[in-house]
Design an enzyme around this catalytic site. Sequence first.
Site, PDB file in Angstrom:
ATOM      1  N   GLU A 141     -25.245  -8.364  12.601  1.00 52.67           N
ATOM      2  CA  GLU A 141     -25.843  -7.431  12.323  1.00 52.67           C
ATOM      3  C   GLU A 141     -27.421  -8.175  11.435  1.00 52.67           C
ATOM      4  OE1 GLU A 141     -27.153  -3.142  11.982  1.00 52.67           O
ATOM      5  OE2 GLU A 141     -26.912  -3.309  10.404  1.00 52.67           O
ATOM      6  N   ASN A 165     -18.825  -2.071  11.898  1.00 50.07           N
ATOM      7  CA  ASN A 165     -17.343  -2.799  12.954  1.00 50.07           C
ATOM      8  C   ASN A 165     -17.089  -1.669  13.631  1.00 50.07           C
ATOM      9  OD1 ASN A 165     -19.431  -5.920  12.254  1.00 50.07           O
ATOM     10  ND2 ASN A 165     -17.888  -5.388  10.833  1.00 50.07           N
ATOM     11  N   HIS A 215     -20.187   7.071   5.388  1.00 46.94           N
ATOM     12  CA  HIS A 215     -21.903   6.189   6.618  1.00 46.94           C
ATOM     13  C   HIS A 215     -21.123   5.207   7.367  1.00 46.94           C
ATOM     14  CE1 HIS A 215     -25.771   4.717   6.251  1.00 46.94           C
ATOM     15  NE2 HIS A 215     -24.916   3.981   6.954  1.00 46.94           N
ATOM     16  N   GLU A 216     -20.285   4.567   6.954  1.00 47.98           N
ATOM     17  CA  GLU A 216     -19.423   3.432   8.228  1.00 47.98           C
ATOM     18  C   GLU A 216     -19.597   4.297   9.196  1.00 47.98           C
ATOM     19  OE1 GLU A 216     -21.378   0.288   8.628  1.00 47.98           O
ATOM     20  OE2 GLU A 216     -22.230   0.888   5.847  1.00 47.98           O
ATOM     21  N   HIS A 266     -21.764   6.037  11.460  1.00 49.13           N
ATOM     22  CA  HIS A 266     -21.838   5.036  12.872  1.00 49.13           C
ATOM     23  C   HIS A 266     -20.941   4.696  14.246  1.00 49.13           C
ATOM     24  CE1 HIS A 266     -25.507   3.217  11.277  1.00 49.13           C
ATOM     25  NE2 HIS A 266     -24.618   2.953   9.881  1.00 49.13           N
TER      26      HIS A 266
END
Length: 888
Positions: free
Chosen positions: A161, A302, A332-333, A336
Amino acid sequence: MSSVRPLSSGQPSGEPAGDIDTYRIDANTVRVPNLTREDARHRARLLRVESYDVLLDLTDASGGPSERTFRSRTTIRFTAAIPGASTFLDVVAERFHEVSLNGQPVDVSGYEPADGIVLPDLAEHNVAVVDADLLYTTNGQGLHRFVDPIDNEVYLYSQFETTDAKRMYACFDQPDLKASFTLHVTAPAHWKVVSNGAVTAVKDAEDGRQMRTTHFATTPRMSTYITALVAGPFFQATDHHDGIDLGLYCRNSLAEHFDTDELFTITKQGFDWYHRHFGYRYAFGKYDQLCVPEFNSGAMENAGCVTMSEDYVFTSRVTDERRERRATTVLHEMAHMWFGDLVTMRWFDDLWLNESFAEWAANMAQSEATKWPGIWTTFANTEKTWAYRQDQFPSTHPIACEIEDAEAVEVNFDGITYAKGASVLKQLVAYVGLPQFLAGIRQYFAEHAYSNTTLGDLLATLNATSGRELSDWAKVWLETSGISTLSPELELDSEGRFSSFAVCQDAPRDTSSDNTVRPHRLAIGLYSYDDAGALVRVHRAEVDVDGERTPIAELVGQQRPDLVLLNDDDLTYCKLRLDPHSLHTLRHGGLAALQDSLARTLCWSAAWEMVRDAQLAARHYIALVTDAAGSESTISVVQSVTKYALQALEMYADQDWAQAARVRFADLALANARAAVPGSDHQLAWVHALLNSAGTEEQLDFAAGLLSGEQQLEGLAVDTDLRWLILRSLVANGRAGEAEIADAAAADPSAAGARHAATARARIPTAEAKAAAWTLMVDNSELSTAMRRAVMEGFRDRWRPELLTSYTTRFFKEADGLWDRLSTETAKFMVIGLFPNWSSAIDSETLRLADEFLADTSRPAALQRLISEGRSEVARAVAARAVDTAAG
């Protein structure tokens, strides 16, 4: 799979395409293509990418890990809407072995990494092949290579990113050209290799070399920036939950410290909450989380292969605030996987569709599903403070904003995109209702899975499920910049009751924001002392506020309380002002008496923002800390307010007064450490505050005694990290030096120990040490980003500002060179970290130098933005110092 053959790094598969020989480039400093929004739109209209098949060889001729380059062969299948048109392919390579389009060689004789490869004369259906030597990095971008100093083992991980996938394989590197990916990786036989897909086969080398090729399952359609590779001799722990295989990884040398039970528990709690509320099952098969070295941020989403900073492997004791923060990162991840991975923004204008939603969802899940139900208190205390600061810079921007190119987005991973966005979503939930909001989210996933969206797509679903037309709401909250200030306006009758009560909204009046008056759904809390002396809420009114002045009829007739708290329960996003009577209450024992942790946090935050706005003298904020921080029960608040107190002493306080105040603060920290429960988080936090402020011989004697064992605090373990912190404090005050640093480094030969030693060396209070630190940070392109950060931490000297005076002018002379030489990510944190806002630079001369720099508008916009932000901080500090001096 039989057609897949491993590549040998450096062994050509054929003649190089074009007339290119091997040439050396610096992987850490080479500029990658800066994709513009218009070029991305044009390429997206032209192409549909079907699949990538990527072969990587990470070995040298002997089968061991390669050192500088690796072999990457990519086969891309895609269609073109206009046969005969041309496009460009992104890759950062040092040597090409083959470049072809539909079986024909492509001329790359004029190739430059910043330009990519032109693919001419496209057919309707196309196959492109790029076989090249690519480069490892040490700056945390692309494919990062790290050598563990404990056992000399090599570890690799990718970080793509925003647009760095091109550093590992040739691709169309933009978020809206999704494709499926199949990866095959040849690596040393004792390594574990992890990617987005599950492992389907592992084959040993047929020639006897100790290496093997791992084949991965083809992924669903996804964006290039969330593809991933992690490889090395990792420690692995596994589990299974709700049909999902779970993995946790860290370096072998850290395995004894890896608390996998807690991490697996958080992971399972997160999946349960998201499945229950999102209505769409996790889409990427297995779920691995890998703690990797020298990571530039907290973590990266990812798909199915989340990378996290190995700072989350706690090798020494930490407070619960760090565990709470780690849980937020994990959740949080994971959020995503839906917001960003399953459904992805079309372009970085809508980066908030990823980050704001992930931040909001993580806090919701954490508050309801984990052992940290008070996470919204931490959010209000830390994340929103970050947002407030960012939103008052001259570079403030809307949550949903126009991003012209990939380089511009690098500086938009900020407090507005994360914390303000999450705060505004919390406001939206209060506005439409949580059930209606979640219904919209479920519909959004169902309609747009595996595709790309814009703000309009989200609003369409929320309009349908909430029954509200949200375009006006979105315009003022998402598409305008700046932060409003809310203040109570009240009048009393003869009996001390409110004869009138209104909420006044003051929009920012500067040229950088949009001066927008917004609608707010908020609560107003009235707090009074009870018979036991506790300050408790006696009345709550939840109201809609709009316009510059909103009368609140519900509060007319209420007895004036000891404290009026606008935005009680933290429903909206605003700066909060306290009326004089309420501020008097807080300054005379009320903050310590306030029982609710979130209410206390809002008061702490309001006081801090008043200091930054030059409306409350820094010395009065320090007095609040002195009075109330010792009784503060929320550890994250203790750590924040002590940090802000030190910042106030350095930047916002009259410096003649601050010198003595620093001594008093360190004495307070020592007293609170001694009074704290033995072995508690509060004890450790106050010891840290002491070490960050100690300056007298008595204070330093105590610190030295802790290090030698001659002084003890019951329950305090002087472990590795604490020993380094003590040593750094002693070094900064001239009580230790190179000999002690060398001994400590020998006792701690880990990568973290090397960084600690670098920080300590840069903290030596001599001009020579500062000069050496500056040269190391600025001139050494091979220095890892993690080490650069460590040196910078030591270079900045809170209590010896005279050592940094000459670097004010030097910074402005060398900022352009920093930006030109380093990658955007590295240059960004260097410019932020080295901007002269240390104590001796809080003056008109720094403002003048910044103005001169900004006057040249030919410089890159991202650099100009960062300089303007640094200037803004200094201007605030100048104004705040004047107020504090006047209060003396």
